[in-house]
Design an enzyme around this catalytic site. Sequence first.
Site, PDB file in Angstrom:
ATOM      1  N   TYR A 198      15.151   2.257   2.388  1.00  0.00           N
ATOM      2  CA  TYR A 198      13.878   2.510   3.309  1.00  0.00           C
ATOM      3  C   TYR A 198      13.880   2.055   4.467  1.00  0.00           C
ATOM      4  O   TYR A 198      12.799   2.659   5.112  1.00  0.00           O
ATOM      5  CB  TYR A 198      12.778   1.540   2.427  1.00  0.00           C
ATOM      6  N   ASP A 203      12.185  -1.743  -6.464  1.00  0.00           N
ATOM      7  CA  ASP A 203      10.970  -0.841  -6.421  1.00  0.00           C
ATOM      8  C   ASP A 203      10.761  -0.239  -7.729  1.00  0.00           C
ATOM      9  O   ASP A 203       9.574  -0.438  -8.465  1.00  0.00           O
ATOM     10  CB  ASP A 203      10.847   0.033  -5.246  1.00  0.00           C
ATOM     11  N   ASP A 259       8.457  -2.037 -11.276  1.00  0.00           N
ATOM     12  CA  ASP A 259       7.307  -1.159 -12.003  1.00  0.00           C
ATOM     13  C   ASP A 259       7.447  -0.936 -13.316  1.00  0.00           C
ATOM     14  O   ASP A 259       6.468  -0.974 -14.114  1.00  0.00           O
ATOM     15  CB  ASP A 259       7.056   0.089 -11.224  1.00  0.00           C
TER      16      ASP A 259
END
Length: 359
Positions: free
Chosen positions: A141, A248, A252
């Site tokens: 990222y 990430d 979730d």
Amino acid sequence: MKKTVVLLPGDGIGPEISAEVLKVLDAVKGQFEIDIAIEEDVIGGCSIDACGVPLSDKTLAKCKAADAVLMGAVGGPKWDDIDPTLRPEKGLLKMRYEMGLYANLRPAILYPQLAGASSLRPELVADLDILIVRELTGGIYFGEPRGIRTLSSGERQGYNTFVYAESEIERIGRTAFEMAMKRGKKLCSVDKANVLEVTVLWREVMQGLASDYPEVALSHMYVDNAAMQLVKQPKQFDVIVTGNMFGDILSDAAAMLTGSIGMLPSASLNRERRGLYEPVHGSAPDIAGQGLANPLAMILSAAMMLRYSLDQDEAALAIEEAVARVLDQGLRSADIYSEGCRRASTAEIGDAVVAALIG
Ligand code: NAD
């Protein structure tokens, strides 16, 4: 010693749930004689309205100087069409970066009273208690170079760079081992070492750290298998440590095992264990101002803050137990409601947590 906390209610349901958190913090301050000064400030859309930017330098300086920052949520349709560099979420990203918040802790806990709300069968998830430790400031990222370029053929090509320095891996690895020491002493490091050299190094560094934590059982898993195991047999995990992108996605997925986004807290810590604490959910503009929001994710985020940044383990545990008692009483906000329970407003749930704390 006096501790300082900056409270940033933010937008949408942020102010409603923050009001309940303040009640709970007031109760534990009295009960456990904790000296905390809480100062409120603005972030996100309400900061754009007040001073033209989603996070002002003055607020950021206050946050950096505090022992902890407790946030509601940012964003909403009112600010969806503004200049992308000024969007409410940019304030949050700036704070994560400026405070050096490299360790994101996402617990996925399923209270047995809510086992029916999970997407998996109750027997697979009852009493689930996983902690995902995600690296938050590095990896693909943030890696350079990145962009979209035009090749000599005229075709466009998108590219990103997946990089981790040994020191970045060691830093997050130590955090994860330390968390595992405080819990079930089982740590699973997730990588893709069969394909990506950057995660071959990741695995080597994790293995190197293991001798400093002989009580912790370290295992390794490829990310594709980890995704599969999380939905097949989630209770096999205690602490999972992984990089930014894998974390990430996996956090979730783990979150959904618990049924409701309104129950999930999070913490992001820096080297000095100062941190940003916030619910996983967003500002829920669809239910804002109606007393429908579940305040428990933010209340549980405040418990994490007491544990990790303010050294108040006892008070943190008391809040977590009070939340369990409220669920036992059958009180439910709309997001976790099931037949036979009693619907309760945001404020009723906050009041019930306070009553369970002092009762
Ligand atoms: P959201 O999490 O706000 O809402 C998703 C769904 O969950 C909605 O139906 C909402 O009503 C429900 N929900 C969320 N929190 C709840 C709670 N505490 N109690 C009961 N129900 C709850 O996600 P979204 O709708 O995709 O985003 C809304 C806004 O929030 C957007 O502007 C987005 O950018 C922002 N956002 C902010 C953060 C953050 O501040 N960290 C995170 C995610 C989204």
